[in-house]
Scaffold this active site. Structure first.
Site, PDB file in Angstrom:
ATOM      1  N   GLY A  41       0.834  -1.190   0.000  1.00 15.71           N
ATOM      2  CA  GLY A  41       0.000   0.000   0.000  1.00 15.71           C
ATOM      3  C   GLY A  41       0.868   1.239   0.000  1.00 15.71           C
ATOM      4  O   GLY A  41       2.049   1.196  -0.383  1.00 15.71           O
TER       5      GLY A  41
ATOM      6  N   THR B   6      -1.026  -1.218   8.529  1.00 18.73           N
ATOM      7  CA  THR B   6      -2.141  -2.056   8.093  1.00 18.73           C
ATOM      8  C   THR B   6      -1.709  -3.060   7.034  1.00 18.73           C
ATOM      9  O   THR B   6      -0.772  -2.829   6.275  1.00 18.73           O
ATOM     10  CB  THR B   6      -3.287  -1.199   7.524  1.00 18.73           C
ATOM     11  OG1 THR B   6      -2.794  -0.405   6.437  1.00 18.73           O
ATOM     12  CG2 THR B   6      -3.881  -0.308   8.594  1.00 18.73           C
TER      13      THR B   6
ATOM     14  N   ASN C 243      -2.900  -4.567   3.673  1.00 23.36           N
ATOM     15  CA  ASN C 243      -3.783  -4.159   2.584  1.00 23.36           C
ATOM     16  C   ASN C 243      -4.148  -5.349   1.706  1.00 23.36           C
ATOM     17  O   ASN C 243      -3.281  -6.142   1.329  1.00 23.36           O
ATOM     18  CB  ASN C 243      -3.096  -3.090   1.723  1.00 23.36           C
ATOM     19  CG  ASN C 243      -2.897  -1.789   2.467  1.00 23.36           C
ATOM     20  OD1 ASN C 243      -3.743  -0.919   2.429  1.00 23.36           O
ATOM     21  ND2 ASN C 243      -1.765  -1.675   3.158  1.00 23.36           N
TER      22      ASN C 243
ATOM     23  N   GLU D 289      -8.114  -2.530   4.564  1.00 27.79           N
ATOM     24  CA  GLU D 289      -6.894  -2.268   5.317  1.00 27.79           C
ATOM     25  C   GLU D 289      -7.127  -2.702   6.751  1.00 27.79           C
ATOM     26  O   GLU D 289      -8.008  -2.170   7.433  1.00 27.79           O
ATOM     27  CB  GLU D 289      -6.536  -0.785   5.272  1.00 27.79           C
ATOM     28  CG  GLU D 289      -6.247  -0.260   3.879  1.00 27.79           C
ATOM     29  CD  GLU D 289      -5.799   1.199   3.914  1.00 27.79           C
ATOM     30  OE1 GLU D 289      -4.992   1.540   4.804  1.00 27.79           O
ATOM     31  OE2 GLU D 289      -6.271   1.981   3.079  1.00 27.79           O
TER      32      GLU D 289
ATOM     33  N   ILE E 199      -3.758  -5.063  12.805  1.00 29.15           N
ATOM     34  CA  ILE E 199      -3.767  -6.232  13.686  1.00 29.15           C
ATOM     35  C   ILE E 199      -3.234  -5.813  15.042  1.00 29.15           C
ATOM     36  O   ILE E 199      -2.121  -5.285  15.152  1.00 29.15           O
ATOM     37  CB  ILE E 199      -2.922  -7.369  13.091  1.00 29.15           C
ATOM     38  CG1 ILE E 199      -3.371  -7.684  11.651  1.00 29.15           C
ATOM     39  CG2 ILE E 199      -3.023  -8.623  13.955  1.00 29.15           C
ATOM     40  CD1 ILE E 199      -2.479  -8.677  10.934  1.00 29.15           C
TER      41      ILE E 199
ATOM     42  N   TYR F 255       3.854  -9.230   4.181  1.00 32.58           N
ATOM     43  CA  TYR F 255       3.633  -8.986   2.755  1.00 32.58           C
ATOM     44  C   TYR F 255       3.681 -10.311   1.993  1.00 32.58           C
ATOM     45  O   TYR F 255       4.583 -11.120   2.196  1.00 32.58           O
ATOM     46  CB  TYR F 255       4.693  -8.040   2.196  1.00 32.58           C
ATOM     47  CG  TYR F 255       4.456  -6.594   2.540  1.00 32.58           C
ATOM     48  CD1 TYR F 255       3.333  -5.925   2.071  1.00 32.58           C
ATOM     49  CD2 TYR F 255       5.354  -5.894   3.349  1.00 32.58           C
ATOM     50  CE1 TYR F 255       3.106  -4.607   2.393  1.00 32.58           C
ATOM     51  CE2 TYR F 255       5.136  -4.565   3.678  1.00 32.58           C
ATOM     52  CZ  TYR F 255       4.005  -3.928   3.197  1.00 32.58           C
ATOM     53  OH  TYR F 255       3.770  -2.625   3.524  1.00 32.58           O
TER      54      TYR F 255
ATOM     55  N   ARG G 111     -18.544   2.088  12.258  1.00 33.49           N
ATOM     56  CA  ARG G 111     -18.931   3.429  11.800  1.00 33.49           C
ATOM     57  C   ARG G 111     -18.707   3.534  10.299  1.00 33.49           C
ATOM     58  O   ARG G 111     -17.959   2.743   9.714  1.00 33.49           O
ATOM     59  CB  ARG G 111     -18.120   4.510  12.526  1.00 33.49           C
ATOM     60  CG  ARG G 111     -16.621   4.467  12.225  1.00 33.49           C
ATOM     61  CD  ARG G 111     -15.914   5.690  12.759  1.00 33.49           C
ATOM     62  NE  ARG G 111     -14.469   5.613  12.581  1.00 33.49           N
ATOM     63  CZ  ARG G 111     -13.813   5.962  11.478  1.00 33.49           C
ATOM     64  NH1 ARG G 111     -14.487   6.373  10.404  1.00 33.49           N
ATOM     65  NH2 ARG G 111     -12.487   5.881  11.406  1.00 33.49           N
TER      66      ARG G 111
ATOM     67  N   PHE H  27     -11.857  13.655   7.999  1.00 35.30           N
ATOM     68  CA  PHE H  27     -11.604  14.418   9.211  1.00 35.30           C
ATOM     69  C   PHE H  27     -10.872  15.725   8.899  1.00 35.30           C
ATOM     70  O   PHE H  27     -10.233  15.880   7.855  1.00 35.30           O
ATOM     71  CB  PHE H  27     -10.777  13.583  10.191  1.00 35.30           C
ATOM     72  CG  PHE H  27     -11.499  12.365  10.697  1.00 35.30           C
ATOM     73  CD1 PHE H  27     -12.296  12.429  11.821  1.00 35.30           C
ATOM     74  CD2 PHE H  27     -11.395  11.155  10.021  1.00 35.30           C
ATOM     75  CE1 PHE H  27     -12.972  11.317  12.291  1.00 35.30           C
ATOM     76  CE2 PHE H  27     -12.070  10.031  10.467  1.00 35.30           C
ATOM     77  CZ  PHE H  27     -12.861  10.118  11.605  1.00 35.30           C
TER      78      PHE H  27
END
Length: 316
Positions: free
Chosen positions: A201, A212, A214, A263, A266, A274, A287, A292
């Protein structure tokens, strides 16, 4: 589990199974009920348990420009079927040659001459052959003539008499599109999972303190975009195992994403994964995606998301 992809080139050891037939997208409770009947028949006559399915999904062939709809890819479906005890997976190439077979040719050339099937189990709404011309009664007639047994499994429902819902891949897709993964899980009999390879990513999560994993959503149904509490199974590599996490599924509005992806952060995990294969189980929708007023606000919300996801997953 043995996987056979061509009914015309099989060994004698590939033949002679009791087989459930269908697309098995998601391998939901209805599919599992069909498998249970096939399993009992296989045990009764001393035959291996098999599944006959098709790749690509026929809907992808007949409506190639339609929206992505698959609940699971080929590998994820195979993984789930293997866990359910399937010994022989006949994953037949759904091409013009196969789709053009008449009902009789499908029964004779594929089931009998090709795979040597001893008994088939199908849903009560099963159709087969060119133009979906064959039905249960057609299949029973061919079975009596050609020497294989046929069992039709009734459709599976959930809920009480006042709110009876037919379990189907369509109903599961609807629940996921509405951001109701627990409702989908109640019909699946397991968490809805997205499986695939960890790809590179932009490493923005690492810069924010939330590295994350991806994964592409190409070809798969897109559940409601937003943030989820997830179960993470790392299926390959030295870090194999189950973990908890929080995942963002969608377009990344803070960074003007162009293609939807998944994404996953953990929890309490630091390792290079990877290229590893992950299976992400959607547990709860937290949500929607939001944009933002700057990165500090995003980081603050991500902290809240992770805290909420931990609370949910610790209670499972």
């Amino acid at each position: 589990m043995q996987i056979v992809r061509d009914y015309q080139f099989v060994t004698e050891s590939d033949r002679g199974a009791v087989a459930a037939i269908g697309n098995f997208d998601g391998v939901h409770l209805g599919h599992q009920a069909v498998l249970d009947i096939a399993r009992a028949e296989a045990k009764r006559i001393g035959a291996p348990l098999g599944v006959i399915t098709f790749e690509p999904h026929p809907r992808q062939v007949f409506a190639p420009d339609g929206p992505d709809f698959r609940l699971s890819g080929s590998a994820a479906r195979a993984n789930r079927l293997e866990k359910l005890g399937v010994e022989k997976l006949y994953e037949l190439a759904f091409n013009p040659s196969l789709s053009g077979l008449s009902p009789r040719d499908f029964a004779e050339k594929v089931l009998v001459q090709g795979l040597g099937i001893r008994h088939v189990v199908v849903g009560s709404d099963f159709h087969f052959g060119k133009g979906r011309a064959g039905d249960i009664e057609t299949l029973r007639a061919f079975g009596a003539e050609l020497g294989f047994g046929v069992t039709a499994a009734e459709l599976v429902h959930k809920g009480d008499r006042k709110a009876d819902i037919e379990i189907s891949s369509t109903a599961i897709r609807g629940a996921l599109r509405e951001g109701k993964p627990r409702e989908a899980a109640a019909m699946l009999g397991h968490w809805h999972r997205i499986e695939g390879k960890v790809i590179s990513g932009f490493q923005r999560g690492r810069e924010l303190g939330f590295p994350t994993a991806n994964m592409s959503l190409d070809g798969l149904l897109k559940p409601k975009f937003g943030v989820y509490a997830v179960l993470v199974d790392i299926l390959t590599g030295p870090s194999k195992g189950r973990y908890h996490g929080a995942a963002s599924l969608g377009m990344r509005p803070m960074f003007d994403g162009e293609e939807p992806n998944l994404e996953t952060f953990i929890f309490d995990f630091r390792a290079d994964i990877y290229g590893c294969i992950l299976s992400i189980g959607l547990v709860d929708y937290l949500r929607p995606e939001l944009k933002f007023d700057g990165l500090p606000a995003l980081i603050e919300q991500m902290d809240k998301d992770c805290a909420e996801a931990r609370r949910i997953l610790d209670a499972l």
